[in-house]
Motif scaffolding. Sequence first.
Motif, PDB file in Angstrom:
ATOM      1  N   LYS A  51       1.168  27.386  -5.161  1.00 30.89           N
ATOM      2  CA  LYS A  51      -0.494  27.857  -5.267  1.00 30.89           C
ATOM      3  C   LYS A  51      -0.723  28.208  -3.950  1.00 30.89           C
ATOM      4  CE  LYS A  51      -0.687  23.832  -8.533  1.00 30.89           C
ATOM      5  NZ  LYS A  51      -1.618  22.611  -8.551  1.00 30.89           N
ATOM      6  N   PRO A  52      -2.304  28.934  -4.060  1.00 29.35           N
ATOM      7  CA  PRO A  52      -2.203  29.582  -2.729  1.00 29.35           C
ATOM      8  C   PRO A  52      -3.431  28.831  -1.911  1.00 29.35           C
ATOM      9  CG  PRO A  52      -3.842  30.472  -4.553  1.00 29.35           C
ATOM     10  CD  PRO A  52      -2.203  29.515  -4.806  1.00 29.35           C
ATOM     11  N   LEU A  53      -3.110  27.959  -0.559  1.00 29.00           N
ATOM     12  CA  LEU A  53      -3.836  27.670   0.759  1.00 29.00           C
ATOM     13  C   LEU A  53      -4.685  27.913   0.631  1.00 29.00           C
ATOM     14  CD1 LEU A  53      -3.068  25.076   2.288  1.00 29.00           C
ATOM     15  CD2 LEU A  53      -1.524  26.583   3.756  1.00 29.00           C
ATOM     16  N   HIS A  54      -5.738  27.175   1.008  1.00 31.06           N
ATOM     17  CA  HIS A  54      -6.869  27.104   1.451  1.00 31.06           C
ATOM     18  C   HIS A  54      -7.126  25.784   2.715  1.00 31.06           C
ATOM     19  CE1 HIS A  54      -8.333  30.080  -1.109  1.00 31.06           C
ATOM     20  NE2 HIS A  54      -7.894  29.564  -2.429  1.00 31.06           N
ATOM     21  N   TYR A  55      -8.041  26.555   3.165  1.00 33.39           N
ATOM     22  CA  TYR A  55      -8.790  25.441   4.802  1.00 33.39           C
ATOM     23  C   TYR A  55     -10.091  25.383   4.742  1.00 33.39           C
ATOM     24  CZ  TYR A  55      -4.220  28.166   6.224  1.00 33.39           C
ATOM     25  OH  TYR A  55      -3.518  28.909   6.214  1.00 33.39           O
ATOM     26  N   SER A  56     -10.101  23.465   5.030  1.00 33.16           N
ATOM     27  CA  SER A  56     -11.123  22.916   5.193  1.00 33.16           C
ATOM     28  C   SER A  56     -11.465  23.028   6.961  1.00 33.16           C
ATOM     29  CB  SER A  56     -10.809  21.280   4.800  1.00 33.16           C
ATOM     30  OG  SER A  56     -10.690  21.141   5.543  1.00 33.16           O
ATOM     31  N   PRO A  57     -12.766  23.142   6.800  1.00 33.08           N
ATOM     32  CA  PRO A  57     -13.624  23.221   8.619  1.00 33.08           C
ATOM     33  C   PRO A  57     -12.814  22.777   9.152  1.00 33.08           C
ATOM     34  CG  PRO A  57     -15.275  23.021   6.789  1.00 33.08           C
ATOM     35  CD  PRO A  57     -13.709  23.044   6.150  1.00 33.08           C
ATOM     36  N   GLU A  58     -12.606  21.215   8.740  1.00 30.94           N
ATOM     37  CA  GLU A  58     -11.662  20.297   9.411  1.00 30.94           C
ATOM     38  C   GLU A  58     -10.470  20.755  10.051  1.00 30.94           C
ATOM     39  OE1 GLU A  58     -12.948  18.994   6.681  1.00 30.94           O
ATOM     40  OE2 GLU A  58     -14.418  17.483   7.367  1.00 30.94           O
ATOM     41  N   SER A  59     -10.038  21.296   9.250  1.00 27.92           N
ATOM     42  CA  SER A  59      -8.378  21.900   8.883  1.00 27.92           C
ATOM     43  C   SER A  59      -8.310  23.145  10.566  1.00 27.92           C
ATOM     44  CB  SER A  59      -7.338  21.629   7.895  1.00 27.92           C
ATOM     45  OG  SER A  59      -7.917  22.978   7.529  1.00 27.92           O
ATOM     46  N   GLU A  60      -9.077  24.038   9.797  1.00 29.05           N
ATOM     47  CA  GLU A  60      -9.029  24.933  10.725  1.00 29.05           C
ATOM     48  C   GLU A  60      -9.472  24.693  12.167  1.00 29.05           C
ATOM     49  OE1 GLU A  60     -12.240  27.821   8.898  1.00 29.05           O
ATOM     50  OE2 GLU A  60     -10.922  28.096   7.476  1.00 29.05           O
ATOM     51  N   ALA A  61     -10.884  23.312  12.213  1.00 37.30           N
ATOM     52  CA  ALA A  61     -10.536  23.140  14.183  1.00 37.30           C
ATOM     53  C   ALA A  61      -9.841  22.697  15.119  1.00 37.30           C
ATOM     54  CB  ALA A  61     -11.849  22.349  13.721  1.00 37.30           C
ATOM     55  N   THR A  62      -9.069  21.991  13.825  1.00 37.74           N
ATOM     56  CA  THR A  62      -7.179  21.130  14.388  1.00 37.74           C
ATOM     57  C   THR A  62      -6.265  21.798  14.791  1.00 37.74           C
ATOM     58  OG1 THR A  62      -7.690  19.380  13.241  1.00 37.74           O
ATOM     59  CG2 THR A  62      -5.608  19.260  13.849  1.00 37.74           C
ATOM     60  N   LEU A  63      -6.351  23.638  13.971  1.00 38.15           N
ATOM     61  CA  LEU A  63      -5.793  24.081  14.050  1.00 38.15           C
ATOM     62  C   LEU A  63      -5.732  25.121  15.582  1.00 38.15           C
ATOM     63  CD1 LEU A  63      -5.186  25.627  10.518  1.00 38.15           C
ATOM     64  CD2 LEU A  63      -3.015  24.152  11.833  1.00 38.15           C
ATOM     65  N   LYS A  64      -7.282  25.191  15.482  1.00 37.56           N
ATOM     66  CA  LYS A  64      -7.761  25.738  16.395  1.00 37.56           C
ATOM     67  C   LYS A  64      -7.276  24.806  18.110  1.00 37.56           C
ATOM     68  CE  LYS A  64     -10.941  28.667  14.634  1.00 37.56           C
ATOM     69  NZ  LYS A  64     -12.179  28.922  14.397  1.00 37.56           N
ATOM     70  N   GLU A  65      -6.646  24.063  18.530  1.00 41.69           N
ATOM     71  CA  GLU A  65      -6.769  23.253  19.139  1.00 41.69           C
ATOM     72  C   GLU A  65      -5.408  23.298  20.133  1.00 41.69           C
ATOM     73  OE1 GLU A  65      -6.972  18.661  17.961  1.00 41.69           O
ATOM     74  OE2 GLU A  65      -9.395  19.483  18.041  1.00 41.69           O
ATOM     75  N   ASN A 123      -7.046  19.277   3.782  1.00 41.71           N
ATOM     76  CA  ASN A 123      -7.803  18.236   3.869  1.00 41.71           C
ATOM     77  C   ASN A 123      -8.320  18.414   5.811  1.00 41.71           C
ATOM     78  OD1 ASN A 123     -10.417  18.059   3.465  1.00 41.71           O
ATOM     79  ND2 ASN A 123      -9.467  15.582   2.969  1.00 41.71           N
ATOM     80  N   GLU A 124      -6.741  17.428   5.850  1.00 39.63           N
ATOM     81  CA  GLU A 124      -7.000  17.184   7.595  1.00 39.63           C
ATOM     82  C   GLU A 124      -5.669  17.028   8.002  1.00 39.63           C
ATOM     83  OE1 GLU A 124      -9.184  13.511   9.306  1.00 39.63           O
ATOM     84  OE2 GLU A 124      -8.164  13.049   7.634  1.00 39.63           O
ATOM     85  N   ILE A 125      -5.456  17.260   9.400  1.00 41.38           N
ATOM     86  CA  ILE A 125      -4.546  16.708   9.692  1.00 41.38           C
ATOM     87  C   ILE A 125      -4.560  15.575  11.110  1.00 41.38           C
ATOM     88  CG2 ILE A 125      -2.250  18.551  11.610  1.00 41.38           C
ATOM     89  CD1 ILE A 125      -4.002  21.104  10.550  1.00 41.38           C
ATOM     90  N   LYS A 126      -4.284  15.014  11.085  1.00 45.38           N
ATOM     91  CA  LYS A 126      -3.386  13.964  12.459  1.00 45.38           C
ATOM     92  C   LYS A 126      -2.109  13.819  12.982  1.00 45.38           C
ATOM     93  CE  LYS A 126      -6.570  11.225   8.943  1.00 45.38           C
ATOM     94  NZ  LYS A 126      -6.891   9.721   8.697  1.00 45.38           N
ATOM     95  N   LYS A 127      -2.575  13.038  14.153  1.00 50.92           N
ATOM     96  CA  LYS A 127      -1.176  13.150  14.342  1.00 50.92           C
ATOM     97  C   LYS A 127      -0.914  11.374  14.937  1.00 50.92           C
ATOM     98  CE  LYS A 127      -1.361  15.768  18.968  1.00 50.92           C
ATOM     99  NZ  LYS A 127      -1.611  15.337  20.512  1.00 50.92           N
ATOM    100  N   ASP A 128       0.025  10.748  14.786  1.00 48.93           N
ATOM    101  CA  ASP A 128       0.831   9.930  13.698  1.00 48.93           C
ATOM    102  C   ASP A 128       0.661   9.140  15.410  1.00 48.93           C
ATOM    103  OD1 ASP A 128       0.212   9.616  11.764  1.00 48.93           O
ATOM    104  OD2 ASP A 128       2.191  10.165  11.212  1.00 48.93           O
TER     105      ASP A 128
END
Length: 128
Positions: A51-65, A123-128
């Motif tokens: 399926k096509p992948l869309h980004y939430s604002p939180e995930s876009e901010a995390t990718l910019k880090e 939705n979200e990306i986190k470090k473990d």
Amino acid sequence: MKFSQRLAYYLGGLLLGTIIVVYFLQAKAESRNVSFCYLPNCRVLQDLRKKPLHYSPESEATLKENWVTLQDIKNCMQYGDVDFSTSNEPFKGGKIYFIKGKNTKGEPITVSMVNYSDKVLLNEIKKD
């Protein structure tokens, strides 16, 4: 005919039949680019990938880090492990899945994705 001869004929026929069936199934799978994905983890990841992948604002901010890249997310969608104890719950009109994987530096990450009928939301990306 002795039992050993009957057993030899049986095993020979079984081996020959198995080789023929594997040959034809493998040729069929290669010609149609079919993958055999029967386990739950594999089926969920395959459904998310198609399926096509869309980004939430939180995930876009995390990718910019710059500690995680889009390639890391794609690798999680290909080789990650779905945490079914917390996943497959209704979330904003879809179902949320938590996928554990690693980034290019080898650090463990958890990616949460919402699976809708026509798209996937990162939705979200986190470090473990």
